[in-house]
Design an enzyme around this catalytic site. Structure first.
Site, short mmCIF file in Angstrom:
data_model
loop_
_atom_site.label_atom_id
_atom_site.label_comp_id
_atom_site.label_asym_id
_atom_site.label_seq_id
_atom_site.Cartn_x
_atom_site.Cartn_y
_atom_site.Cartn_z
N GLY A 11 0.82 -1.20 0.00
CA GLY A 11 0.00 0.00 0.00
C GLY A 11 0.86 1.25 0.00
N ARG A 72 0.68 -5.63 -6.28
CA ARG A 72 0.86 -6.92 -5.61
C ARG A 72 1.48 -7.90 -6.59
NH1 ARG A 72 -0.10 -5.23 -0.38
NH2 ARG A 72 -1.98 -3.94 -0.35
N ASP A 103 5.02 -4.82 6.17
CA ASP A 103 5.47 -6.16 6.53
C ASP A 103 5.52 -7.11 5.35
OD1 ASP A 103 2.73 -6.22 6.30
OD2 ASP A 103 2.38 -7.44 8.08
N THR A 125 4.26 2.65 5.77
CA THR A 125 2.87 2.19 5.85
C THR A 125 2.11 3.07 6.81
OG1 THR A 125 1.43 0.42 6.69
CG2 THR A 125 3.67 0.45 7.53
N ASP A 127 -0.24 2.19 8.60
CA ASP A 127 -0.70 1.39 9.74
C ASP A 127 0.22 1.50 10.96
OD1 ASP A 127 -2.96 0.46 8.43
OD2 ASP A 127 -1.92 -1.28 7.59
N ASP A 129 2.63 -0.37 11.95
CA ASP A 129 2.58 -1.68 12.60
C ASP A 129 3.87 -2.49 12.46
OD1 ASP A 129 2.35 -2.06 9.86
OD2 ASP A 129 0.76 -3.56 9.99
N ARG A 171 -6.72 -3.19 9.35
CA ARG A 171 -7.26 -4.56 9.34
C ARG A 171 -6.69 -5.38 10.49
NH1 ARG A 171 -5.66 -5.75 4.73
NH2 ARG A 171 -3.83 -7.00 5.27
#
Length: 319
Positions: A11, A72, A103, A125, A127, A129, A171
């Site tokens: 992303g 992707r 990740d 990212t 996120d 994370d 998510r």
């Protein structure tokens, strides 16, 4: 090392262009040729590779997204695809690779590293994370996008005395929803890392209503439940007017914040420095305001300790 390649994968995140610019210009400063690999790992397999110069990255530091594009790649997950990627790198004489992503991108970098190919990862990212870094490129910008939306929705929630359920991206990671909920004064926050029942949300709204509160913001990470289910249950059990706002991909776009631009620039320059010093299989990061690097073959799952602390603080402040 005379040639370095760079790609973005997964992303997109605001600030990726700033990191690309830093890698390219740091390489040129050190008399190293730099090659852009377009469309992520799939572009690497397909040979979508072009040499970049100073002008190639002019006027991109303020732009969201990634000038190298992203996609992707199912092919890269196979042994054959990974081998073809390395063949392309060898064909272009690229001796080291900088990979910007999350990740999933780092798992690809790990595969190349295990095959002996020098890779450095830059965490990009929204996120936030990734273990080993306090911040990832794009998180600050995305967070401010969410906060701006929450503040605006709070105004109309107050005017109409409604309950709003606002869904942020996340998510598997709830950082965006958690930080936005804390900064925006949300009455309840639901994130994947911490189990919160709908009953708890209902009871908090009910207690607030009993002391005269007529509106609430419920902040939801997309992986922690269904926004429409929550809104419907609040309406059915409390007979309150409810609305749902799903912020979606607005969180990924936009001009990166000054913080994201600076962090991305420093990450990019540091990644080149690591390759020049013979390092490989490392990820750059920011920890306790210090720039660090970690083994890229390690675990990318972030500890929940800080998440729990912020969640508990939010619960205390939203009584």
């Amino acid at each position: 090392m005379k040639r370095i390649g760079i790609l973005t994968s997964g992303g997109d995140a605001p600030g990726m262009n700033a990191a690309i610019r830093a890698v390219v210009r740091s390489c040129i400063y050190h008399d190293i040729e730099v090659f852009g690999i377009y469309y992520g790992y799939q572009g690497l397999i397909d040979g979508e590779i072009k040499q970049l110069d100073i002008g190639s990255v002019g006027d991109i530091i303020q732009k969201g997204g990634t000038m190298l594009f992203s996609s992707r790649s199912e092919d890269f997950k196979t042994e054959e695809g990974q081998q073809k990627a390395i063949e392309q790198l060898n064909h272009y004489g690229i001796e080291g690779l900088v990979i910007i992503g999350g990740d999933g991108s780092f798992k690809g970098a790990k595969k190349l590293t295990e095959k002996g190919y020098p890779c450095i990862g830059i965490p990009g990212t929204i996120d936030n994370d990734i273990a080993g870094t306090d911040y990832t490129i794009g998180f600050d910008t995305a967070l401010n996008t969410v906060i701006e939306a929450v503040d605006k929705i709070r105004d109309t929630a107050t005017s109409h005395e409604r309950i709003y359920v606002i869904e942020a991206m996340g998510r598997d990671a709830g950082d965006l929803a958690l930080w936005a909920g804390l900064a925006g004064g949300a009455e309840s926050i639901l994130i994947p890392e911490i189990k919160t029942s709908y009953d708890d949300v209902i009871q908090k709204i009910k207690r607030g209503h009993e002391r005269g509160k007529r509106h609430s913001i419920i902040m939801l990470a997309e992986g922690a439940g269904n926004a429409y289910d929550i809104a419907e249950r609040i309406k059915d059990e409390l007979n309150f007017s409810t609305r749902v706002t799903i912020l979606g991909h607005t969180q990924r776009g936009g001009s990166p914040s000054a913080y994201d631009r600076v962090i991305a620039s420093r990450f990019g320059a540091y990644a080149v420095e690591l390759l020049l010093n013979g390092k490989q299989g490392r990820m750059v990061g920011l920890e306790n305001n210090q720039f660090v690097d970690y083994d890229l073959t390690g675990n990318f799952d972030k500890s929940n300790k800080e998440i729990e602390e912020l969640y508990n603080l939010s619960s205390q402040l939203s009584i």
